[in-house]
Design a protein around this motif. Structure first.
Motif, PDB file in Angstrom:
ATOM      1  N   ALA A   1       0.826  -1.209   0.000  1.00  0.00           N
ATOM      2  CA  ALA A   1       0.000   0.000   0.000  1.00  0.00           C
ATOM      3  C   ALA A   1       0.862   1.262   0.000  1.00  0.00           C
ATOM      4  N   LEU A   2       2.022   1.189   0.644  1.00  0.00           N
ATOM      5  CA  LEU A   2       2.913   2.344   0.660  1.00  0.00           C
ATOM      6  C   LEU A   2       3.457   2.626  -0.727  1.00  0.00           C
ATOM      7  N   ALA A   3       3.671   1.594  -1.509  1.00  0.00           N
ATOM      8  CA  ALA A   3       4.183   1.793  -2.862  1.00  0.00           C
ATOM      9  C   ALA A   3       3.143   2.405  -3.788  1.00  0.00           C
ATOM     10  N   GLU A   4       1.857   2.345  -3.424  1.00  0.00           N
ATOM     11  CA  GLU A   4       0.809   2.903  -4.269  1.00  0.00           C
ATOM     12  C   GLU A   4       0.420   4.329  -3.878  1.00  0.00           C
ATOM     13  N   VAL A   5       1.108   4.921  -2.886  1.00  0.00           N
ATOM     14  CA  VAL A   5       0.809   6.299  -2.493  1.00  0.00           C
ATOM     15  C   VAL A   5       1.236   7.225  -3.622  1.00  0.00           C
ATOM     16  N   PRO A   6       0.329   8.098  -4.138  1.00  0.00           N
ATOM     17  CA  PRO A   6       0.715   8.965  -5.258  1.00  0.00           C
ATOM     18  C   PRO A   6       1.681  10.047  -4.818  1.00  0.00           C
TER      19      PRO A   6
ATOM     20  N   PRO B   1      19.218  33.381   0.739  1.00  0.00           N
ATOM     21  CA  PRO B   1      18.723  32.380  -0.216  1.00  0.00           C
ATOM     22  C   PRO B   1      18.306  31.067   0.429  1.00  0.00           C
ATOM     23  N   ASP B   2      19.008  30.621   1.471  1.00  0.00           N
ATOM     24  CA  ASP B   2      18.601  29.381   2.152  1.00  0.00           C
ATOM     25  C   ASP B   2      17.242  29.549   2.829  1.00  0.00           C
ATOM     26  N   THR B   3      17.000  30.725   3.380  1.00  0.00           N
ATOM     27  CA  THR B   3      15.690  30.979   4.006  1.00  0.00           C
ATOM     28  C   THR B   3      14.580  30.953   2.963  1.00  0.00           C
ATOM     29  N   ILE B   4      14.824  31.545   1.796  1.00  0.00           N
ATOM     30  CA  ILE B   4      13.814  31.521   0.737  1.00  0.00           C
ATOM     31  C   ILE B   4      13.576  30.094   0.265  1.00  0.00           C
ATOM     32  N   ARG B   5      14.633  29.311   0.133  1.00  0.00           N
ATOM     33  CA  ARG B   5      14.501  27.934  -0.350  1.00  0.00           C
ATOM     34  C   ARG B   5      13.706  27.088   0.646  1.00  0.00           C
ATOM     35  N   ARG B   6      13.995  27.243   1.944  1.00  0.00           N
ATOM     36  CA  ARG B   6      13.242  26.465   2.942  1.00  0.00           C
ATOM     37  C   ARG B   6      11.785  26.891   2.990  1.00  0.00           C
ATOM     38  N   THR B   7      11.519  28.183   2.835  1.00  0.00           N
ATOM     39  CA  THR B   7      10.136  28.653   2.858  1.00  0.00           C
ATOM     40  C   THR B   7       9.332  28.089   1.698  1.00  0.00           C
ATOM     41  N   LEU B   8       9.976  27.921   0.550  1.00  0.00           N
ATOM     42  CA  LEU B   8       9.258  27.458  -0.634  1.00  0.00           C
ATOM     43  C   LEU B   8       9.115  25.944  -0.698  1.00  0.00           C
ATOM     44  N   THR B   9      10.015  25.193  -0.075  1.00  0.00           N
ATOM     45  CA  THR B   9      10.032  23.740  -0.261  1.00  0.00           C
ATOM     46  C   THR B   9       9.637  22.950   0.975  1.00  0.00           C
ATOM     47  N   ASP B  10       9.556  23.560   2.157  1.00  0.00           N
ATOM     48  CA  ASP B  10       9.229  22.803   3.371  1.00  0.00           C
ATOM     49  C   ASP B  10       7.720  22.618   3.499  1.00  0.00           C
ATOM     50  N   ASP B  11       7.350  21.487   4.134  1.00  0.00           N
ATOM     51  CA  ASP B  11       5.949  21.196   4.490  1.00  0.00           C
ATOM     52  C   ASP B  11       5.048  21.292   3.265  1.00  0.00           C
ATOM     53  N   LEU B  12       5.336  20.474   2.272  1.00  0.00           N
ATOM     54  CA  LEU B  12       4.566  20.499   1.032  1.00  0.00           C
ATOM     55  C   LEU B  12       3.315  19.637   1.166  1.00  0.00           C
ATOM     56  N   PRO B  13       2.213  20.017   0.540  1.00  0.00           N
ATOM     57  CA  PRO B  13       1.010  19.158   0.546  1.00  0.00           C
ATOM     58  C   PRO B  13       1.235  17.923  -0.311  1.00  0.00           C
ATOM     59  N   GLN B  14       0.584  16.865   0.092  1.00  0.00           N
ATOM     60  CA  GLN B  14       0.713  15.595  -0.636  1.00  0.00           C
ATOM     61  C   GLN B  14      -0.665  15.149  -1.107  1.00  0.00           C
ATOM     62  N   PRO B  15      -0.853  14.931  -2.398  1.00  0.00           N
ATOM     63  CA  PRO B  15       0.113  15.165  -3.481  1.00  0.00           C
ATOM     64  C   PRO B  15       0.102  16.627  -3.900  1.00  0.00           C
ATOM     65  N   LEU B  16       1.222  17.074  -4.472  1.00  0.00           N
ATOM     66  CA  LEU B  16       1.357  18.445  -4.948  1.00  0.00           C
ATOM     67  C   LEU B  16       0.950  18.493  -6.419  1.00  0.00           C
TER      68      LEU B  16
ATOM     69  N   PRO C   1       5.712  11.882  -4.585  1.00  0.00           N
ATOM     70  CA  PRO C   1       6.902  11.532  -3.794  1.00  0.00           C
ATOM     71  C   PRO C   1       6.584  11.534  -2.310  1.00  0.00           C
ATOM     72  N   LEU C   2       7.234  10.644  -1.591  1.00  0.00           N
ATOM     73  CA  LEU C   2       7.012  10.534  -0.149  1.00  0.00           C
ATOM     74  C   LEU C   2       7.811  11.597   0.583  1.00  0.00           C
ATOM     75  N   PRO C   3       7.278  12.130   1.684  1.00  0.00           N
ATOM     76  CA  PRO C   3       8.043  13.126   2.451  1.00  0.00           C
ATOM     77  C   PRO C   3       9.261  12.495   3.109  1.00  0.00           C
ATOM     78  N   THR C   4      10.292  13.300   3.304  1.00  0.00           N
ATOM     79  CA  THR C   4      11.519  12.798   3.923  1.00  0.00           C
ATOM     80  C   THR C   4      11.377  12.596   5.417  1.00  0.00           C
ATOM     81  N   SER C   5      10.412  13.242   6.056  1.00  0.00           N
ATOM     82  CA  SER C   5      10.199  13.076   7.492  1.00  0.00           C
ATOM     83  C   SER C   5       8.718  13.250   7.773  1.00  0.00           C
ATOM     84  N   GLY C   6       8.312  12.803   8.956  1.00  0.00           N
ATOM     85  CA  GLY C   6       6.915  12.939   9.350  1.00  0.00           C
ATOM     86  C   GLY C   6       6.094  11.723   8.974  1.00  0.00           C
ATOM     87  N   VAL C   7       4.807  11.817   9.257  1.00  0.00           N
ATOM     88  CA  VAL C   7       3.918  10.681   9.054  1.00  0.00           C
ATOM     89  C   VAL C   7       3.536  10.583   7.585  1.00  0.00           C
ATOM     90  N   ILE C   8       3.294   9.367   7.135  1.00  0.00           N
ATOM     91  CA  ILE C   8       2.823   9.073   5.783  1.00  0.00           C
ATOM     92  C   ILE C   8       1.443   8.446   5.922  1.00  0.00           C
TER      93      ILE C   8
END
Length: 355
Positions: free
Chosen positions: A12-17, A266-281, A19-26
């Motif tokens: 079932a994990l392989a069928e999740v649409p 630039p690192d702050t901008i990158r983290r703001t744009l890429t962290d905590d993304l909705p699944q699926p995006l 990319p999987l998050p690197t941390s947190g619950v799936i």
């Protein structure tokens, strides 16, 4: 070899649409077909309720109507003790989910009733009232219909489909509506209708407000444009979902340049744009536009803004020494104190009077 592997969960994990998050619950979400209870996030994610109170509220909500939910009955059903269950029930009472009160039955027996509300915030909303229109004239009383015969499978034709109009009895005239004395028929008072009901949630067909425009820098220099383009092109190394086209990068570059113009790292901008993304995006570019607009930091304050405000200057009147009595007194100019001045004035008046 001793560890049991859940192969069904792995499949079932392989069928999740997506990319999987690197941390947190799936989450692996499967639809329920029977034996389920709908629980709102206002209860599941309540910031002031303990996990015991939330779990006990879900347990009570899943029980059928009329089930005993006293402290002893819940202790027999759950693994928690009486103290933890009693404390959890008090939490639910404090936040409006549960209410317990005593009720006297007709046979003089007093019982304790427990009322559970799955959404107490909805009880505080104003309820709608359908407006009642005032009748223009008295309604005509309709004759009572005759009881309909039982329906049969055979069709019975109408014995008289078109009756003679002359045989129909005339309808009595409608009695006029009584008008209060002193008013005309055109000035008949109409009872005020209640205010229209305004829904708290707009309907799906309501027009949506326009989206705010992307932020623009004060001056888009070539250095800012180059740095913003490089930052957007590099996002796919950190999040493969943000593989942007050249047109998207040219559209988003001025907004990123505004962040860089306001001294955002630039690192702050990158983290703001890429962290905590909705699944699926589903719409990466729309998410970038929203975050670049809604999370834009203010400009850094200048040195003058950070300086402490100047205190008002207090002028202190200095001390002077009286020329006659050597007494200290406050005055901007040297001279005599008040008593000596009054003595000199009386002395001069006496001299003038004697002369």
């Amino acid at each position: 070899m001793d560890t049991q592997q859940n192969t069904a969960l792995t499949r079932a994990l392989a069928e999740v649409p997506g990319p999987l998050p690197t941390s947190g619950v799936i989450h692996i979400t499967l639809p329920h077909t029977d034996r389920f209870t709908v629980v709102g996030n206002h209860l599941a994610q309540h910031p002031d309720l303990s996990c015991t109170a939330v779990g006990l509220a879900v347990r009570i909500q899943s029980l059928p109507q009329g089930t005993e939910v006293s402290i002893k009955a819940l202790t027999a059903r759950c693994q928690e003790g009486e103290r933890r269950i009693a404390a959890a029930l008090r939490e639910l009472e404090a936040h409006g989910y549960l209410q317990r009160f005593r009720d006297r039955l007709p046979g003089q027996k007093v019982i304790t009733r427990t009322v559970f509300c799955n959404q107490p915030a909805a009880l505080l909303r104003p309820r709608s009232h359908a407006p009642v229109a005032a009748p223009a004239q008295a309604p005509i009383p309709a004759p009572a219909p005759a009881p309909a015969p039982a329906r049969s499978l055979t069709h019975v034709p109408d014995p008289d489909p078109d009756p003679d109009p002359a045989s129909v009895p005339p309808v009595p005239p409608t009695p006029p509506v009584p008008v209060p004395p002193g008013t005309s028929a055109q000035e008949t008072p109409v009872p005020p209708s209640p205010p229209p009901f305004v829904p708290l949630v707009p309907p799906p067909t309501a027009p949506k407000p326009p989206r705010p425009p992307l932020p623009q820098p004060g001056t888009l220099t070539p250095e800012l444009d180059r740095a913003a383009t490089a930052l957007l092109s590099d996002l796919r190394r950190h999040a493969p979902q943000f593989t942007l086209s050249e047109g998207d990068i040219r559209q988003l570059a001025p907004a990123v340049a505004t962040w860089l113009e306001r001294d955002a790292h630039p690192d702050t901008i990158r983290r703001t744009l890429t962290d905590d993304l909705p699944q699926p995006l589903r719409h990466p570019v729309k998410l970038l536009k929203h975050r670049l607009t809604a999370l834009l930091p203010p400009p850094l304050p200048g040195a003058c803004d950070l300086s402490a405000p100047a205190r008002p200057r207090v002028v202190v009147t200095p001390f002077q020494t009286c020329d006659d009595c050597d007494r200290a007194f406050r005055s901007p100019d040297p001279g005599h104190c008040r008593d000596c001045r009054e003595t000199r004035e009386h002395r001069d008046e006496d001299v003038r009077a004697a002369a």
